[in-house]
Design a protein around this motif. Structure first.
Motif, PDB file in Angstrom:
ATOM      1  N   SER A   1      78.862 101.288  41.202  1.00  0.00           N
ATOM      2  CA  SER A   1      78.327 100.523  39.995  1.00  0.00           C
ATOM      3  C   SER A   1      77.712  99.239  40.646  1.00  0.00           C
ATOM      4  O   SER A   1      78.427  98.576  41.562  1.00  0.00           O
ATOM      5  N   ASP A   2      76.455  98.880  40.346  1.00  0.00           N
ATOM      6  CA  ASP A   2      75.914  97.546  40.749  1.00  0.00           C
ATOM      7  C   ASP A   2      75.965  96.684  39.685  1.00  0.00           C
ATOM      8  O   ASP A   2      75.585  96.741  38.386  1.00  0.00           O
ATOM      9  N   ASN A   3      76.764  95.575  39.708  1.00  0.00           N
ATOM     10  CA  ASN A   3      77.237  94.727  38.971  1.00  0.00           C
ATOM     11  C   ASN A   3      76.372  93.282  38.685  1.00  0.00           C
ATOM     12  O   ASN A   3      76.550  92.589  38.053  1.00  0.00           O
ATOM     13  N   ARG A   4      75.255  93.512  39.830  1.00  0.00           N
ATOM     14  CA  ARG A   4      74.504  92.145  39.892  1.00  0.00           C
ATOM     15  C   ARG A   4      73.457  92.389  38.554  1.00  0.00           C
ATOM     16  O   ARG A   4      73.030  93.511  38.278  1.00  0.00           O
ATOM     17  N   PRO A   5      72.962  91.126  37.984  1.00  0.00           N
ATOM     18  CA  PRO A   5      71.851  91.171  37.179  1.00  0.00           C
ATOM     19  C   PRO A   5      70.475  91.976  37.766  1.00  0.00           C
ATOM     20  O   PRO A   5      70.311  91.750  38.950  1.00  0.00           O
ATOM     21  N   VAL A   6      69.879  92.866  36.682  1.00  0.00           N
ATOM     22  CA  VAL A   6      68.631  93.482  37.241  1.00  0.00           C
ATOM     23  C   VAL A   6      67.557  92.464  37.346  1.00  0.00           C
ATOM     24  O   VAL A   6      67.197  91.638  36.489  1.00  0.00           O
ATOM     25  N   THR A   7      66.872  92.314  38.367  1.00  0.00           N
ATOM     26  CA  THR A   7      65.851  91.570  38.734  1.00  0.00           C
ATOM     27  C   THR A   7      64.363  92.492  38.993  1.00  0.00           C
ATOM     28  O   THR A   7      64.344  93.277  39.520  1.00  0.00           O
ATOM     29  N   PRO A   8      63.287  91.979  38.488  1.00  0.00           N
ATOM     30  CA  PRO A   8      62.113  92.890  38.529  1.00  0.00           C
ATOM     31  C   PRO A   8      61.680  92.937  40.264  1.00  0.00           C
ATOM     32  O   PRO A   8      62.031  92.012  40.736  1.00  0.00           O
ATOM     33  N   ILE A   9      61.109  94.165  40.367  1.00  0.00           N
ATOM     34  CA  ILE A   9      60.735  94.167  41.749  1.00  0.00           C
ATOM     35  C   ILE A   9      59.118  94.123  41.696  1.00  0.00           C
ATOM     36  O   ILE A   9      58.550  95.082  40.915  1.00  0.00           O
ATOM     37  N   PRO A  10      58.611  93.342  42.524  1.00  0.00           N
ATOM     38  CA  PRO A  10      56.899  93.267  42.384  1.00  0.00           C
ATOM     39  C   PRO A  10      56.349  94.966  42.826  1.00  0.00           C
ATOM     40  O   PRO A  10      56.966  95.568  43.636  1.00  0.00           O
ATOM     41  N   ALA A  11      55.302  95.007  42.194  1.00  0.00           N
ATOM     42  CA  ALA A  11      54.731  96.151  42.237  1.00  0.00           C
ATOM     43  C   ALA A  11      54.521  96.630  43.638  1.00  0.00           C
ATOM     44  O   ALA A  11      54.386  97.785  44.063  1.00  0.00           O
TER      45      ALA A  11
END
Length: 419
Positions: free
Chosen positions: A260-270
């Protein structure tokens, strides 16, 4: 203090019983060290708890530093007992009796110490090691001790013939009987280790570190490794914590079951997002490297979130029944693995499926649970009471909750609701 008293007493008693005084002194000295290390109060004396922790998994602590120290402490006790008495049974039984009596004393007297079955297991292992060493040495020792003065030798022989041969054996047996009575009448058993989380031992850490670094890289900072055992029949796992990631590894097979990835989800530029076919190709390559057992399973792919994540899953379906074997990988929009869920269970042999029509199964579930409404179901293999069964799985809702509030399972062979 204990050493100063017991060593000369041991030498005198040994000589009176026809044994070498030096062996009596060494045996008494090893007893004194054990008693000083285990019965020395840690704080003011108080009433004992009368409780003793009994580990449901007697080998759980094997290999830990504390366990090895407890083992080493009893090797000389058994070694000198074997050399003194020339009896392998006494060399093993005497230290085990001493260990058990020490733990019971810790439970009865408030010494600031805890009675723990793990200590007895470790001490017993040390007793076996010491007894084996004594047995090997005794094979090369002369049968009789060197003679002393005739008067002293004659006195010791007369005393030995009357008392010495039977005293250690009968004394040890009597000690076990008394200890059993005290254990049954005054000690409360506190089950432990049947389920719960414990610090991993050396072997478990080695497996967890190897698996973790094979997935996350050789320089991964591993913060904590725990051994987690469940009392409900689920297999034990190793839980690994790293900065941003957590893993669950099956023990003792060493297969990864969860990442599992416990880090906050950050948007990935298109502009940095990969096309879906490229992400799928990355997932397939990752599967072939780490989970080749899923290669023949049915593959599916769908969008996992609004940031371009992709979920690629592999499932096994036999005769229309979804098998327990499955692999799910979620990759972010850059094609990096974010989460993994894996279950490498061989396809079980199932009874014949007699209810294949979903509408008929849903109707049977509705009759069994008239207060709830079954939604779209799936036919899958489930383990129920130690046996694999084909079953329909339905999410259940009611008039006030549009989302499922329960899960209904209907046996696809018998039509019975599984509870």
């Amino acid at each position: 203090m204990a050493i100063a008293v017991l060593v000369p007493v041991g030498a005198v008693v040994a000589r009176r019983c026809g044994h070498a005084g030096i062996l009596g002194a060494l045996f008494a000295g090893s007893l004194a060290v054990e008693l000083a290390a285990t019965l020395h109060p840690e704080g003011a004396l108080s009433r004992g708890s009368r409780g003793c922790v009994v580990n449901g998994d007697m080998f759980l602590a094997v290999g830990t530093w504390q366990w090895l120290l407890n083992l080493a402490m009893f090797v000389p006790v058994a070694l000198f007992a074997g050399l003194l008495f020339r009896n392998t049974f006494l060399a093993v039984a005497t230290p085990i009796l001493l260990s058990a009596a020490t733990e019971v004393a810790q439970a009865l007297v408030g010494l600031g110490r805890a009675c723990d079955s793990d200590d007895v297991v470790a001490n017993s292992a040390g007793a076996v090691v010491g007894a084996v060493l004594a047995f090997g040495i005794n094979r090369f020792r002369p049968k009789d001790d060197p003679p002393r003065s005739r008067h002293r030798a004659g006195t010791e022989t007369q005393f030995a013939r009357a008392v010495a041969p039977a005293a250690p054996l009968y004394g040890t047996i009597a000690g076990f009987v008394v200890l059993a009575i005290v254990w049954a009448g005054w000690i409360e058993r506190l089950p432990y280790g049947v389920d719960g989380a414990f610090e991993a031992d050396g072997r478990q850490r080695a497996v967890a570190e190897r698996v973790t670094r094979s997935f996350l890289g050789a320089d991964t900072d591993i913060r904590r490794i725990q051994y987690i055992k469940s009392a409900n029949g689920m297999p034990p796992i190793l839980a690994v914590s790293t900065p941003g990631k957590s893993l669950e590894i099956q023990w003792p097979s060493g297969e990864l079951s969860q990442l599992s990835d416990n880090r906050p989800v950050t948007p990935i530029p298109a502009a940095e997002r990969l096309p879906a076919p490229r992400i799928e190709a990355n997932a397939i390559a990752f599967m072939r490297e780490h989970f080749p057992w899923a290669a023949d399973a049915r593959r599916r792919m769908d969008a996992s979130g609004e940031w371009g994540d992709q979920h690629i899953g592999w499932t096994s379906v036999v005769d229309g029944v979804l098998m327990p074997k499955r692999l799910d990988i979620v990759l972010d929009a850059r094609g990096n693995v974010a989460t993994i869920s894996a279950r490498n269970t061989p396809d079980p042999v199932l009874p014949p499926v007699r209810i294949r029509d979903e509408s008929a199964a849903r109707q049977a579930m509705q009759q069994a649970r008239p207060d709830l409404t079954p939604q779209a179901g799936v036919l899958l293999a489930v383990e129920h009471r130690g046996r694999w069964r084909p079953a329909w799985r339905f999410p259940l809702t009611d008039a006030t909750h549009p989302n499922p509030i329960a899960i209904g399972m209907l046996d696809a062979e018998t039509g019975e609701v599984l509870r």
